[in-house]
Design an enzyme around this catalytic site. Sequence first.
Site, mmCIF file in Angstrom:
data_model
loop_
_atom_site.group_PDB
_atom_site.id
_atom_site.type_symbol
_atom_site.label_atom_id
_atom_site.label_comp_id
_atom_site.label_asym_id
_atom_site.label_seq_id
_atom_site.Cartn_x
_atom_site.Cartn_y
_atom_site.Cartn_z
ATOM 1 N N GLU A 112 0.788 -1.067 0.134
ATOM 2 C CA GLU A 112 -0.119 0.010 -0.015
ATOM 3 C C GLU A 112 0.918 1.206 0.125
ATOM 4 O O GLU A 112 0.781 2.196 -0.776
ATOM 5 C CB GLU A 112 -0.997 0.037 1.306
ATOM 6 C CG GLU A 112 -1.984 1.163 1.320
ATOM 7 C CD GLU A 112 -2.913 1.491 0.258
ATOM 8 O OE1 GLU A 112 -3.382 2.399 0.200
ATOM 9 O OE2 GLU A 112 -3.181 0.460 -0.501
ATOM 10 N N GLY A 122 18.626 7.324 -0.977
ATOM 11 C CA GLY A 122 19.996 6.902 -1.515
ATOM 12 C C GLY A 122 20.765 6.105 -0.981
ATOM 13 O O GLY A 122 22.122 5.964 -1.283
ATOM 14 N N GLY A 124 20.008 2.823 0.342
ATOM 15 C CA GLY A 124 19.493 1.370 0.077
ATOM 16 C C GLY A 124 18.337 1.003 1.059
ATOM 17 O O GLY A 124 17.926 -0.097 1.158
ATOM 18 N N ILE A 125 17.727 2.018 1.684
ATOM 19 C CA ILE A 125 16.850 1.691 2.414
ATOM 20 C C ILE A 125 15.421 1.128 2.057
ATOM 21 O O ILE A 125 14.940 0.374 2.343
ATOM 22 C CB ILE A 125 16.381 2.815 3.705
ATOM 23 C CG1 ILE A 125 18.004 3.005 4.632
ATOM 24 C CG2 ILE A 125 15.339 2.481 4.576
ATOM 25 C CD1 ILE A 125 17.652 4.196 5.404
ATOM 26 N N TYR A 160 11.650 0.967 -9.269
ATOM 27 C CA TYR A 160 10.978 -0.323 -9.256
ATOM 28 C C TYR A 160 11.432 -0.900 -10.538
ATOM 29 O O TYR A 160 11.578 -2.223 -10.324
ATOM 30 C CB TYR A 160 9.442 0.239 -9.329
ATOM 31 C CG TYR A 160 8.978 0.854 -7.921
ATOM 32 C CD1 TYR A 160 9.524 0.427 -6.917
ATOM 33 C CD2 TYR A 160 7.895 1.776 -7.991
ATOM 34 C CE1 TYR A 160 9.153 1.048 -5.674
ATOM 35 C CE2 TYR A 160 7.614 2.373 -6.955
ATOM 36 C CZ TYR A 160 8.030 1.877 -5.662
ATOM 37 O OH TYR A 160 7.619 2.485 -4.618
#
Length: 185
Positions: A112, A122, A124-125, A160
Site C-alpha cells: 500500500e 540513496g 538503500g533503505i 522499481y
Amino acid sequence: PRAPPHRLRHSRTLPFPLPRPLLSLATSMIRPATSADIPLILEFIRALADYEKLTHEVEATEEKLRATLFPETPAAECILAFADDAAQTPAGFAIFFTNYSTFLAKPGLYLEDLFVKPEFRGRGIGKSLLLHLAKLANQRGCGRMEWTVLDWNQPAIAFYESLGAERKLSWQICRLTGPSLQRYA
C-alpha cells in the site's frame, strides 16, 4: 559486516509467519511495527502524503491505526526501517496486506505504501524494505507482489523498474470511496 539477527516477540497473531532473521543490512534494520509505534507510523503517513501532495486526503489517526493495524485480525501489516546509526533513527516504513489472484489461485502481497524520509534516500533503505517484502511474499507462497506508483514520480518508477518490476500500463485503478461507497451501505 552484518549485524546479528534481531528476534522480536509479537503481541498479536499474524496470518503468516514473518521472515527470520529480520533483514539487517549495513544501511538499515527492519522490524515489524508494534502498537507502540503508532505515533511513528502516523508521522510517516503524513510525510508520505506531504511528498505526494495529498495531505488533504489523510484521515488517519492514532486511534484508527490502532483499530486497523493491531486488532486480533489486522487489516494490514507495517514494517519499519531504521538507519544504521547510533540512535537507530527511524528512516522509513511500508504498509502491506494480503490480496488474492484468481488467475494464479494464490495469495499476493499488496504494498500500500513505501516511504523513506528524504534525508535517508540513496542509502538503500527503500530497496531493503522492498526486498524484505519480496522475501516475505515468497515465504508466504504469494504468486505476486503489486503496488501502485504516481505517474509523475519518475525516481520511484525508475527504481522499481531497476528491480525488475513490470508496469501494467493497460490497467486503470477504479475506486469507490466516501459518499460514493457509502450510498451502497
